[in-house]
Design a protein around this motif. Structure first.
Motif, PDB file in Angstrom:
ATOM      1  N   LYS A   1       0.953  -1.275  -0.122  1.00 21.61           N
ATOM      2  CA  LYS A   1      -0.065   0.268  -0.505  1.00 21.61           C
ATOM      3  C   LYS A   1       0.635   1.841  -0.339  1.00 21.61           C
ATOM      4  N   LYS A   2       0.725   1.969  -0.781  1.00 21.52           N
ATOM      5  CA  LYS A   2       1.268   3.554  -0.735  1.00 21.52           C
ATOM      6  C   LYS A   2       0.774   4.937  -0.566  1.00 21.52           C
ATOM      7  N   PHE A   3       0.805   5.761   0.637  1.00 26.04           N
ATOM      8  CA  PHE A   3      -0.245   6.841   1.169  1.00 26.04           C
ATOM      9  C   PHE A   3       0.683   7.592   0.728  1.00 26.04           C
ATOM     10  N   ILE A   4      -0.163   8.494  -0.396  1.00 23.04           N
ATOM     11  CA  ILE A   4       0.812   9.967  -1.099  1.00 23.04           C
ATOM     12  C   ILE A   4      -0.231  10.946  -0.756  1.00 23.04           C
ATOM     13  N   ASN A   5       0.416  12.185  -0.395  1.00 25.53           N
ATOM     14  CA  ASN A   5       0.243  13.225  -0.602  1.00 25.53           C
ATOM     15  C   ASN A   5      -0.327  13.975   1.155  1.00 25.53           C
ATOM     16  N   GLY A   6       0.784  12.955   2.177  1.00 28.86           N
ATOM     17  CA  GLY A   6       0.492  13.063   3.633  1.00 28.86           C
ATOM     18  C   GLY A   6       1.920  14.242   4.132  1.00 28.86           C
ATOM     19  N   LYS A   7       1.632  14.626   5.096  1.00 31.20           N
ATOM     20  CA  LYS A   7       3.007  15.923   5.906  1.00 31.20           C
ATOM     21  C   LYS A   7       3.151  14.940   7.224  1.00 31.20           C
ATOM     22  N   ILE A   8       4.334  14.531   6.621  1.00 28.09           N
ATOM     23  CA  ILE A   8       5.174  13.245   7.809  1.00 28.09           C
ATOM     24  C   ILE A   8       5.769  13.614   8.971  1.00 28.09           C
ATOM     25  N   TYR A   9       4.781  13.838   9.897  1.00 28.72           N
ATOM     26  CA  TYR A   9       6.293  13.877  11.434  1.00 28.72           C
ATOM     27  C   TYR A   9       7.200  13.884  11.231  1.00 28.72           C
ATOM     28  N   GLY A  10       8.127  14.202  11.299  1.00 26.78           N
ATOM     29  CA  GLY A  10       9.715  13.346  10.874  1.00 26.78           C
ATOM     30  C   GLY A  10      10.459  13.334  10.062  1.00 26.78           C
ATOM     31  N   HIS A  11       9.715  13.623   8.770  1.00 30.10           N
ATOM     32  CA  HIS A  11      10.079  12.993   7.636  1.00 30.10           C
ATOM     33  C   HIS A  11       9.945  14.729   6.612  1.00 30.10           C
ATOM     34  N   LYS A  12      10.274  15.859   6.542  1.00 32.20           N
ATOM     35  CA  LYS A  12      10.038  17.259   6.462  1.00 32.20           C
ATOM     36  C   LYS A  12       9.672  16.616   4.156  1.00 32.20           C
TER      37      LYS A  12
ATOM     38  N   ASP B   1      -0.512  -1.918  -5.298  1.00 28.34           N
ATOM     39  CA  ASP B   1      -1.167  -2.798  -5.329  1.00 28.34           C
ATOM     40  C   ASP B   1      -2.231  -1.570  -4.935  1.00 28.34           C
ATOM     41  N   GLU B   2      -2.065  -0.523  -3.983  1.00 27.85           N
ATOM     42  CA  GLU B   2      -3.513  -0.222  -3.828  1.00 27.85           C
ATOM     43  C   GLU B   2      -2.885   1.192  -3.035  1.00 27.85           C
ATOM     44  N   VAL B   3      -3.459   2.979  -3.893  1.00 27.08           N
ATOM     45  CA  VAL B   3      -2.704   3.695  -3.344  1.00 27.08           C
ATOM     46  C   VAL B   3      -3.510   4.365  -2.638  1.00 27.08           C
ATOM     47  N   ILE B   4      -3.848   5.478  -1.566  1.00 28.64           N
ATOM     48  CA  ILE B   4      -4.926   6.443  -0.754  1.00 28.64           C
ATOM     49  C   ILE B   4      -3.943   7.411  -0.690  1.00 28.64           C
ATOM     50  N   ASP B   5      -4.570   8.694  -0.988  1.00 32.93           N
ATOM     51  CA  ASP B   5      -4.623   9.975  -1.091  1.00 32.93           C
ATOM     52  C   ASP B   5      -4.998  10.400   0.426  1.00 32.93           C
ATOM     53  N   LEU B   6      -4.069  10.933   1.384  1.00 32.35           N
ATOM     54  CA  LEU B   6      -4.117  11.142   2.252  1.00 32.35           C
ATOM     55  C   LEU B   6      -4.661  12.772   2.669  1.00 32.35           C
ATOM     56  N   ASP B   7      -4.274  13.968   1.323  1.00 32.24           N
ATOM     57  CA  ASP B   7      -5.713  14.663   1.280  1.00 32.24           C
ATOM     58  C   ASP B   7      -4.447  15.567   2.383  1.00 32.24           C
ATOM     59  N   GLY B   8      -2.719  15.829   2.057  1.00 30.47           N
ATOM     60  CA  GLY B   8      -1.733  16.631   3.093  1.00 30.47           C
ATOM     61  C   GLY B   8      -1.731  16.455   4.208  1.00 30.47           C
ATOM     62  N   ASN B   9      -3.108  15.565   4.654  1.00 29.87           N
ATOM     63  CA  ASN B   9      -2.837  15.469   6.171  1.00 29.87           C
ATOM     64  C   ASN B   9      -1.601  14.782   6.824  1.00 29.87           C
ATOM     65  N   LEU B  10      -1.659  14.960   8.490  1.00 31.83           N
ATOM     66  CA  LEU B  10      -0.814  15.503   9.041  1.00 31.83           C
ATOM     67  C   LEU B  10      -0.373  13.539  10.168  1.00 31.83           C
ATOM     68  N   VAL B  11       0.479  12.499   9.363  1.00 38.38           N
ATOM     69  CA  VAL B  11       0.367  12.139   9.535  1.00 38.38           C
ATOM     70  C   VAL B  11       1.808  11.581  10.824  1.00 38.38           C
ATOM     71  N   ILE B  12       1.768  11.249  12.242  1.00 42.51           N
ATOM     72  CA  ILE B  12       2.044  11.056  13.913  1.00 42.51           C
ATOM     73  C   ILE B  12       2.656   9.953  13.911  1.00 42.51           C
ATOM     74  N   PRO B  13       3.696   9.715  14.430  1.00 43.52           N
ATOM     75  CA  PRO B  13       3.851   8.239  15.342  1.00 43.52           C
ATOM     76  C   PRO B  13       2.591   7.121  15.958  1.00 43.52           C
ATOM     77  N   PRO B  14       2.539   6.692  16.379  1.00 46.09           N
ATOM     78  CA  PRO B  14       1.930   5.605  16.748  1.00 46.09           C
ATOM     79  C   PRO B  14       1.610   5.932  18.401  1.00 46.09           C
ATOM     80  N   TYR B  15       0.427   5.765  18.875  1.00 40.06           N
ATOM     81  CA  TYR B  15       1.103   6.211  20.483  1.00 40.06           C
ATOM     82  C   TYR B  15       1.732   5.472  21.174  1.00 40.06           C
TER      83      TYR B  15
END
Length: 155
Positions: free
Chosen positions: A3-14, A37-51
């Motif tokens: 799976k590929k997540f695209i268009n995200g703002k990834i915390y710690g990976h500017k 196999d699957e592409v998911i568009d994150l629409d610019g949302n922030l991705v943070i590490p799990p709790y």
């Protein structure tokens, strides 16, 4: 499966905008990571590490929501006294059910690692055995570190 997540703002990976996940595990952060196999568009949302929950009593989960347990004062001391009575009648299967529900709830909120303080004062170690079994059953979903603690009743 990839799976590929695209268009995200990834915390710690500017400079990264994509995340590649293979068989449920993070493989790479970057840009232009290739086909999946699957592409998911994150629409610019922030991705943070799990709790990480560093202090959770899985074996006590939801006992205050039962008809048998009423903490009238709302204090920790009363809760400990109630727990000391309640645990005497708890079976391993009942504890496993509560522990499993607690873990499922935590995971649903993004928790990936739990440090579980678990009562070890029962001579049969019911809570410890239940927590260890649930830990093993859910090991592919969440990391659970089971810690033994002794609760002392109020004098």
């Amino acid at each position: 499966m990839k799976k590929k997540f695209i268009n995200g703002k990834i915390y710690g990976h500017k400079d990264a905008t994509e995340i590649l996940v293979e068989d449920g595990k993070f493989v790479k952060f970057g840009s232009d990571l290739g086909d999946a196999d699957e592409v998911i568009d994150l629409d610019g949302n922030l991705v943070i590490p799990p709790y990480v929950d560093a202090h959770l009593h899985l074996d006590y989960y939801m006992i205050g929501k039962t008809d048998e347990v009423k903490n009238e004062s709302g204090t920790l001391f009363e809760a400990i006294d109630l727990w000391n009575d309640f645990k005497k009648g708890s079976t391993k299967e009942e504890m496993k059910k509560r522990i499993r529900q607690a873990v499922e709830d935590c995971v649903s909120y993004g928790t990936q690692s739990i440090r579980a303080q678990t009562d070890c004062t029962n001579p049969n170690l019911t809570g410890i055995k239940a927590a260890l079994e649930v830990r093993d059953e859910l090991k592919d979903k969440v990391k659970i570190q089971v810690e033994a603690i002794a609760l002392i009743q109020k004098m």
